[in-house]
Design a protein around this motif. Structure first.
Motif, PDB file in Angstrom:
ATOM      1  N   VAL A  81       0.848  -1.194   0.000  1.00  0.00           N
ATOM      2  CA  VAL A  81       0.000   0.000   0.000  1.00  0.00           C
ATOM      3  C   VAL A  81       0.884   1.246   0.000  1.00  0.00           C
ATOM      4  CG1 VAL A  81      -1.821   1.261   1.211  1.00  0.00           C
ATOM      5  CG2 VAL A  81      -1.815  -1.248   1.224  1.00  0.00           C
ATOM      6  N   ASP A  82       0.544   2.210  -0.852  1.00  0.00           N
ATOM      7  CA  ASP A  82       1.348   3.424  -1.010  1.00  0.00           C
ATOM      8  C   ASP A  82       1.346   4.283   0.253  1.00  0.00           C
ATOM      9  OD1 ASP A  82       1.922   2.885  -3.722  1.00  0.00           O
ATOM     10  OD2 ASP A  82      -0.048   3.643  -4.305  1.00  0.00           O
ATOM     11  N   LEU A  83       2.522   4.807   0.585  1.00  0.00           N
ATOM     12  CA  LEU A  83       2.653   5.776   1.662  1.00  0.00           C
ATOM     13  C   LEU A  83       2.406   7.177   1.113  1.00  0.00           C
ATOM     14  CD1 LEU A  83       5.838   4.336   3.356  1.00  0.00           C
ATOM     15  CD2 LEU A  83       3.565   4.435   4.397  1.00  0.00           C
ATOM     16  N   CYS A  84       1.900   8.057   1.952  1.00  0.00           N
ATOM     17  CA  CYS A  84       1.704   9.454   1.570  1.00  0.00           C
ATOM     18  C   CYS A  84       3.080  10.088   1.352  1.00  0.00           C
ATOM     19  CB  CYS A  84       0.950  10.187   2.672  1.00  0.00           C
ATOM     20  SG  CYS A  84       0.856  11.966   2.444  1.00  0.00           S
ATOM     21  N   PRO A  85       3.333  10.669   0.165  1.00  0.00           N
ATOM     22  CA  PRO A  85       4.657  11.250  -0.108  1.00  0.00           C
ATOM     23  C   PRO A  85       5.080  12.288   0.920  1.00  0.00           C
ATOM     24  CG  PRO A  85       3.376  11.091  -2.132  1.00  0.00           C
ATOM     25  CD  PRO A  85       2.438  10.759  -1.002  1.00  0.00           C
ATOM     26  N   GLU A  86       4.151  13.155   1.306  1.00  0.00           N
ATOM     27  CA  GLU A  86       4.493  14.200   2.277  1.00  0.00           C
ATOM     28  C   GLU A  86       4.866  13.604   3.626  1.00  0.00           C
ATOM     29  OE1 GLU A  86       2.475  18.116   4.474  1.00  0.00           O
ATOM     30  OE2 GLU A  86       1.415  17.103   2.817  1.00  0.00           O
ATOM     31  N   LYS A  87       4.073  12.620   4.081  1.00  0.00           N
ATOM     32  CA  LYS A  87       4.369  11.999   5.378  1.00  0.00           C
ATOM     33  C   LYS A  87       5.638  11.172   5.315  1.00  0.00           C
ATOM     34  CE  LYS A  87      -0.257  12.082   7.338  1.00  0.00           C
ATOM     35  NZ  LYS A  87      -1.328  11.308   8.025  1.00  0.00           N
TER      36      LYS A  87
END
Length: 235
Positions: free
Chosen positions: A222-228
């Protein structure tokens, strides 16, 4: 709320390279009791989990258990780390979605060649929660899945949602102070995602549970939020 995940250096490299977190099948977690307490229909092979802790104080047991003999890392995020975005419909799929829906998975990831991920997170936006610790794990899960066959040959199945069905552990694990994200997945239809298979989806996944035909894949990324991800703390 901060969430922390203890892991190895090697897994950290994979996370940074892929920008994803891996959800593992419930049958592979360290507490084997979790997947052995279901009743007649074992739903554990259909559930994939990502395990975290809300304990901000570094835990010696977690360092020991999950970092490769205390030679790994703890990654920390402010809040839930996944990339929630508007769900865009692929024109090749015979489905429609009303309004704007945010999802941690793209439509291609939900309807992928290996499995169909039940999009329960669309109606349960939190798509994660704190694990509850109990002395009666078997009692909670015994009737988690109910299947009834009707006189006309149709089949009905009720499942306690993936967001709650794998959110209980024995009290001996309470030291983990676990926060868990869950996904439920079923084998992708052999015929592909056609109009006919969409019309028959209910029977497809009822039969999968009834006959114990779990997805072939052992994990879901599952993709992580780029900003986080850019603001992740590594200890």
């Amino acid at each position: 709320m901060k969430l922390h995940h203890y892991t190895t250096i090697e897994n950290l490299a994979l996370i940074l390279n892929s920008k994803k977190i891996r959800f593992s099948r419930l049958t592979t977690v360290d507490d084997t009791e979790e997947s052995e307490n279901f009743g007649e229909y074992n739903i554990a092979p259909f559930i994939f989990v990502s395990c975290w802790t809300t304990n901000n104080v570094e835990s010696i047991p977690l360092w020991k258990m999950y970092t490769g003999n205390m030679r790994g890392v703890r990654i920390s995020f402010d809040g839930k780390p996944f990339h929630m975005r508007k769900l865009e419909i692929n024109s090749s799929l015979p489905i429609t979605i009303e309004g704007e829906v945010e999802s941690p998975l793209t439509i291609e990831q939900i309807f992928n060649p290996e499995c169909f991920v039940l999009p329960e997170f669309i109606t349960n936006a939190d798509f994660g929660g704190e694990v509850e610790y109990t002395d009666d794990l078997a009692g909670i899960y015994q009737d988690a899945v109910k299947i009834t066959r009707n006189d006309d040959g149709s089949v009905n199945m009720s499942i306690s949602g993936a967001s709650s069905i794998a959110k209980h552990k024995s009290k001996v694990w309470a030291f983990q102070e676990e926060y868990r994200f869950n996904l439920m997945a079923f084998p992708a239809p052999k015929e592909g995602y056609t109009k006919d298979t969409f019309n028959n989806f209910h029977n497809l996944y009822v039969n999968a549970v009834y006959f114990g035909s779990s997805p072939r894949n052992n994990y879901i990324d599952v993709d992580l939020c780029p900003e986080k991800l850019n603001n992740m703390t590594i200890t």
